[in-house]
Write an enzyme that holds these catalytic residues in place. Structure first.
Site, PDB file in Angstrom:
ATOM      1  N   ASP A  50       0.810  -1.229   0.000  1.00 21.24           N
ATOM      2  CA  ASP A  50       0.000   0.000   0.000  1.00 21.24           C
ATOM      3  C   ASP A  50       0.838   1.272   0.000  1.00 21.24           C
ATOM      4  O   ASP A  50       0.373   2.328   0.389  1.00 21.24           O
ATOM      5  CB  ASP A  50      -0.974   0.002   1.189  1.00 21.24           C
ATOM      6  CG  ASP A  50      -0.269   0.234   2.512  1.00 21.24           C
ATOM      7  OD1 ASP A  50       0.923  -0.125   2.616  1.00 21.24           O
ATOM      8  OD2 ASP A  50      -0.898   0.776   3.425  1.00 21.24           O
ATOM      9  N   GLU A  51       2.083   1.174  -0.445  1.00 20.33           N
ATOM     10  CA  GLU A  51       2.973   2.330  -0.395  1.00 20.33           C
ATOM     11  C   GLU A  51       3.796   2.440  -1.675  1.00 20.33           C
ATOM     12  O   GLU A  51       4.362   1.453  -2.143  1.00 20.33           O
ATOM     13  CB  GLU A  51       3.976   2.101   0.740  1.00 20.33           C
ATOM     14  CG  GLU A  51       3.878   3.057   1.885  1.00 20.33           C
ATOM     15  CD  GLU A  51       5.008   2.780   2.849  1.00 20.33           C
ATOM     16  OE1 GLU A  51       5.742   3.719   3.143  1.00 20.33           O
ATOM     17  OE2 GLU A  51       5.157   1.628   3.291  1.00 20.33           O
TER      18      GLU A  51
HETATM   19 MG   LIG Z   1      -1.103   2.595   4.579  1.00 17.23          MG
END
Ligand SMILES: [Mg+2]
Length: 423
Positions: free
Chosen positions: A146-147
């Site tokens: 998620d990055e």
């Molecule tokens: Mg996050």
């Protein structure tokens, strides 16, 4: 300038895409090792490779869970097990945190809605966001599921940067329904700090004008790259904030090359370029289960983990040369064993390596085992290591058989062929 994009409470946001009634409520995603792979009648297991970069794990799916209520977190004895992996901001207001047990979280926040993870959906969303970013930013690096980091130098002027990242965030929400926060700065390390200020669902630029006020108050543990050991060393000399760290250049330089590098990163003087081709460096599988004493059953489970992992290794077309096994026992005891061997890789041999590693690693024979993890790394393509010719002639004969069995698995599921030790 570099930008850092982080999805806000990703797993909860994903659950809200599927079920909008979860908006504005205290929601958490619970994590419990998927032990379905150990069931004797496990069928149709697959491995999900979509978007599995260096930091994104490969998911081994027994089968999709349809029901995702709290019942999923009860063990055979009806006890609630598992920990919180993600929580919504509404839940965090009650003190619910990542890694807290589900039981404790429900005590703090009785109305908490706990959902099961949906790994393949997360991978799909992560992949979509990666594609979206590649379309809108020249260089994109995925740092985790998620990055992402991006380099917008020469693409967006410093003056336009605040509105660029703000629009990007709203466009991601509009297109993918994902709330993200975006930080921007001269280096990736400072951009990541900026994201802290942007959360949730915001954007923030750290430049020369606000550098001191943004960076100085932060605790040293907030900074990426300052691990537990370095934190202890800094605390020992009364350095607890990044501002204090910045005041002690001489001391940091004297603490060795790594501390010197940290000093430069905190000051925005050192950076690592955006790497768009991050390659997987290792691969592993692990499972946590109800405390188990019988070593025969543990070995049966090791056979299953080895079968899944060797399938993934074959799919990746790599030859690992280092192997590790970690065992977690009750009463927080741990042990591990590592092993290097630069020889051809095939499933049968890997099984034997795993069994041997288990016998060497199993130091606390009187204790119940709760976790097994197996990792392979140092792929031959990345290391200078050459394959040993010691068993080469024997090994090469095994390869066609191995290929055949992996083809069968790709077609009919991972459980189509089992080894003697598993039955
Ligand atoms: Mg996050």
């Amino acid at each position: 300038m570099k930008i850092h994009i982080d999805i806000d409470c990703f797993f909860v946001s994903a659950a809200r895409i599927l079920d909008s009634s979860l908006e504005h409520k205290a929601v958490a995603i619970g994590g419990r090792s998927d032990t379905k792979i150990f069931e004797k009648d496990a069928r149709n297991q697959t491995v999900d490779f979509k978007n599995s970069g260096n930091f994104v794990p490969i998911f081994y799916k027994a089968y999709e869970k349809k029901d995702d209520t709290l019942q999923n977190f009860r063990d055979e004895k009806g006890q609630l097990r598992g920990v919180i992996t993600t929580s919504s901001y509404e839940a965090r207001a009650y003190g619910v945190k990542t890694a807290m047990s589900i039981q404790e979280a429900l005590f703090l926040c009785p109305q908490l809605i706990v959902k099961s993870p949906n790994m393949s959906f997360y991978q799909e969303l992560s992949h979509k966001l990666h594609l979206f970013l590649m379309k809108h930013i020249p260089l994109v690096e995925q740092a985790s599921i998620d990055e992402f980091y991006g380099d917008v130098s020469g693409w967006v002027s410093d003056k336009e940067l605040p509105s660029f990242i703000d629009e990007l965030r709203h466009n991601i929400k509009k297109e993918l329904k994902l709330p993200v926060s975006i930080g921007a700065a001269k280096t990736r390390y400072i951009a990541k700090m900026a994201t802290n200020y942007a959360k949730p669902f915001g954007s923030k630029v750290i430049d020369t004008y606000n550098f001191d006020e943004c960076i100085n108050p932060l605790k040293v543990e907030k900074f990426t790259g300052i691990g537990k050991k370095m934190q202890q060393r800094l605390h020992a000399v009364q350095i607890t904030t990044l501002g204090e760290l910045r005041k002690h250049k001489g001391m940091l330089y004297a603490m060795g090359p790594y501390a010197k590098e940290i000093y430069k990163r905190v000051n925005g003087e050192s950076d690592t370029p955006i790497n768009i081709h991050v390659r997987r460096k290792s691969i592993g599988i692990s499972r946590t289960f109800t405390p188990l004493y019988q070593r025969n059953e543990v070995l049966r489970r090791i056979h299953i983990l080895a079968r899944h992992l060797s399938f993934a290794v074959s799919k990746l077309r790599v030859i690992p040369t280092s192997f590790q096994m970690h065992i977690g026992y009750e009463m927080q005891q741990k042990s591990h064993f590592s092993f290097s061997q630069a020889e051809l890789f095939y499933e049968k041999k890997f099984h034997d390596i795993c069994v041997e590693m288990f016998h060497k690693a199993d130091k606390y024979k009187r204790l119940h085992i709760i976790r097994i993890s197996i990792h392979c790394g140092h792929f031959t393509r990345d290391s200078k290591r050459e394959l040993s010719l010691l068993n080469f002639n024997e090994d090469i004969k095994m390869l066609p058989l191995n290929q055949l069995s992996q083809q069968l698995r790709a077609k009919y599921g991972l459980d189509i062929l089992k080894w003697g030790g598993e039955l």
